[in-house]
Design a protein around this motif. Structure first.
Motif, short mmCIF file in Angstrom:
data_model
loop_
_atom_site.label_atom_id
_atom_site.label_comp_id
_atom_site.label_asym_id
_atom_site.label_seq_id
_atom_site.Cartn_x
_atom_site.Cartn_y
_atom_site.Cartn_z
N SER A 51 4.44 1.68 -13.87
CA SER A 51 4.94 1.55 -12.01
C SER A 51 3.43 1.48 -11.48
N VAL A 52 2.61 2.23 -10.98
CA VAL A 52 1.31 2.10 -10.64
C VAL A 52 0.41 0.88 -10.87
N VAL A 53 0.30 0.86 -12.81
CA VAL A 53 -0.26 -0.53 -12.88
C VAL A 53 0.69 -1.44 -12.55
N LEU A 54 1.78 -1.88 -12.62
CA LEU A 54 2.60 -2.94 -11.94
C LEU A 54 2.43 -3.53 -10.12
N VAL A 55 2.42 -1.88 -9.63
CA VAL A 55 1.83 -2.72 -8.61
C VAL A 55 0.55 -2.64 -8.06
N LEU A 56 -0.53 -2.35 -8.30
CA LEU A 56 -2.28 -2.96 -8.49
C LEU A 56 -1.78 -4.09 -8.90
N ILE A 57 -1.05 -4.97 -9.45
CA ILE A 57 -0.53 -6.42 -10.34
C ILE A 57 -0.26 -6.93 -9.31
N LEU A 58 0.59 -6.56 -8.75
CA LEU A 58 1.01 -7.48 -7.25
C LEU A 58 0.60 -7.22 -6.26
N MET A 59 -0.05 -6.03 -5.37
CA MET A 59 -1.11 -6.07 -5.35
C MET A 59 -2.19 -7.52 -5.50
N ALA A 102 4.08 10.13 -9.79
CA ALA A 102 3.52 10.79 -10.70
C ALA A 102 2.65 12.41 -11.04
N SER A 103 2.18 11.86 -9.70
CA SER A 103 0.68 12.67 -9.09
C SER A 103 2.15 14.29 -9.06
N THR A 104 3.04 14.63 -8.21
CA THR A 104 3.53 15.70 -8.50
C THR A 104 4.12 16.18 -9.72
N ASN A 105 4.55 15.26 -10.25
CA ASN A 105 5.14 15.81 -11.72
C ASN A 105 3.99 17.27 -12.91
N LEU A 106 2.83 16.66 -12.37
CA LEU A 106 1.54 17.53 -12.55
C LEU A 106 1.85 18.70 -12.37
N LEU A 107 2.41 19.02 -11.03
CA LEU A 107 2.44 20.21 -10.14
C LEU A 107 3.26 21.21 -11.19
N VAL A 116 3.97 16.41 -17.99
CA VAL A 116 3.13 15.89 -18.24
C VAL A 116 3.78 14.38 -18.42
N VAL A 117 4.16 14.58 -20.03
CA VAL A 117 4.47 13.15 -20.67
C VAL A 117 5.97 12.72 -18.72
N ALA A 118 6.32 13.39 -18.00
CA ALA A 118 6.59 12.48 -16.79
C ALA A 118 5.66 11.67 -15.84
N ALA A 119 4.25 12.57 -16.12
CA ALA A 119 3.83 11.99 -14.83
C ALA A 119 3.51 10.84 -15.85
N VAL A 120 2.96 10.64 -16.97
CA VAL A 120 2.10 9.51 -18.07
C VAL A 120 3.15 7.76 -17.55
N LEU A 121 5.17 8.57 -17.59
CA LEU A 121 5.23 7.59 -17.55
C LEU A 121 5.50 6.69 -16.36
N GLY A 122 4.89 7.65 -15.01
CA GLY A 122 4.52 6.34 -13.50
C GLY A 122 3.32 5.52 -13.90
N ILE A 123 3.52 5.75 -14.62
CA ILE A 123 1.19 4.46 -15.54
C ILE A 123 1.88 3.42 -14.58
N ARG A 174 0.50 -1.32 0.01
CA ARG A 174 0.06 0.17 -0.19
C ARG A 174 0.74 1.18 0.12
N PRO A 175 1.87 1.89 1.01
CA PRO A 175 2.49 2.29 0.89
C PRO A 175 3.73 2.52 -1.21
N LEU A 176 4.15 1.41 -0.77
CA LEU A 176 4.75 1.36 -2.38
C LEU A 176 3.24 1.89 -3.60
N LEU A 177 2.44 1.86 -4.03
CA LEU A 177 1.09 2.26 -4.41
C LEU A 177 0.81 3.85 -4.23
N LEU A 178 1.04 3.79 -3.02
CA LEU A 178 1.01 5.04 -2.77
C LEU A 178 1.95 5.72 -3.14
N GLY A 179 2.87 5.86 -2.95
CA GLY A 179 4.51 6.31 -3.28
C GLY A 179 4.48 6.67 -5.25
#
Length: 181
Positions: free
Chosen positions: A159-167, A62-67, A150-157, A52-57
């Motif tokens: 990782s998010v998907v992989l963590v969800l698969i691992l979970m 990815a989200s902070t890149n949008l900032l 925005v591209v840098a944020a999208v490159l994080g997707i 869960r912390p891995l997913l949060l991170g």
């Protein structure tokens, strides 16, 4: 985050911040927020496990890149407080993500080969980001900072998907009854 990290200082300078402003904000807020993020992640790992912390991170990085993309769209030099808030959010998320990832890699390493396996895992983890970051200047020159972030944020997707698969995989394994030999 590795992908966008090399462009942070040129971005701050192009926004109109002085080197001393950047150093003051990045070193002060950045350092303390990274430490706080690491400590917070340690508490979260103890409370919720690694996933869960891995997913949060992953989501936060990815989200902070949008900032940064929002800051790039600002007319003129943004207020210094905005720079502090964006750097703080980025370093907080980086502290959480890197601590969770270290915990995850450590959990994967065999106790007999810990040093070798951890070194290999951590090197492989940074390889794609380091390779892609080599092209970041060309992306900024061709499209602009906002698009780059925005591209840098999208490159994080992935990782998010992989963590969800691992979970999901972890939950399926925990749900299976143990076999008696």
């Amino acid at each position: 985050d590795i992908t966008m990290g090399v462009m942070a200082n040129p971005f701050y300078l192009d926004l109109g911040f002085s080197k001393s402003e950047i150093a003051s904000v990045a070193k002060f807020f950045g350092f303390f927020m990274t430490i706080f993020g690491s400590l917070l992640c340690g508490v979260l790992v103890v409370r919720f496990g690694i996933m869960r912390p891995l997913l949060l991170g992953a989501v936060m990085v990815a989200s902070t890149n949008l900032l940064f993309a929002l800051m790039a769209l600002h007319e003129g030099t943004p207020p210094l407080g905005w720079l502090a808030a964006v750097i703080s959010a980025d370093n907080l998320s980086g502290g959480i993500a890197s601590t969770a990832f270290v915990a995850y890699l450590s959990s994967m390493a065999n106790r007999h080969y810990t040093a070798t396996q951890y070194a290999l895992f951590s090197s492989l983890m940074t390889l794609p980001g380091k390779f892609i970051s080599g092209f970041s200047g060309m992306v900024v020159d061709g499209f602009g900072y906002a698009e780059f972030f925005v591209v840098a944020a999208v490159l994080g997707i992935p990782s998010v998907v992989l963590v969800l698969i691992l979970m999901r995989h972890q939950n399926e394994q925990q749900a299976q009854p143990e076999r008696v030999s």
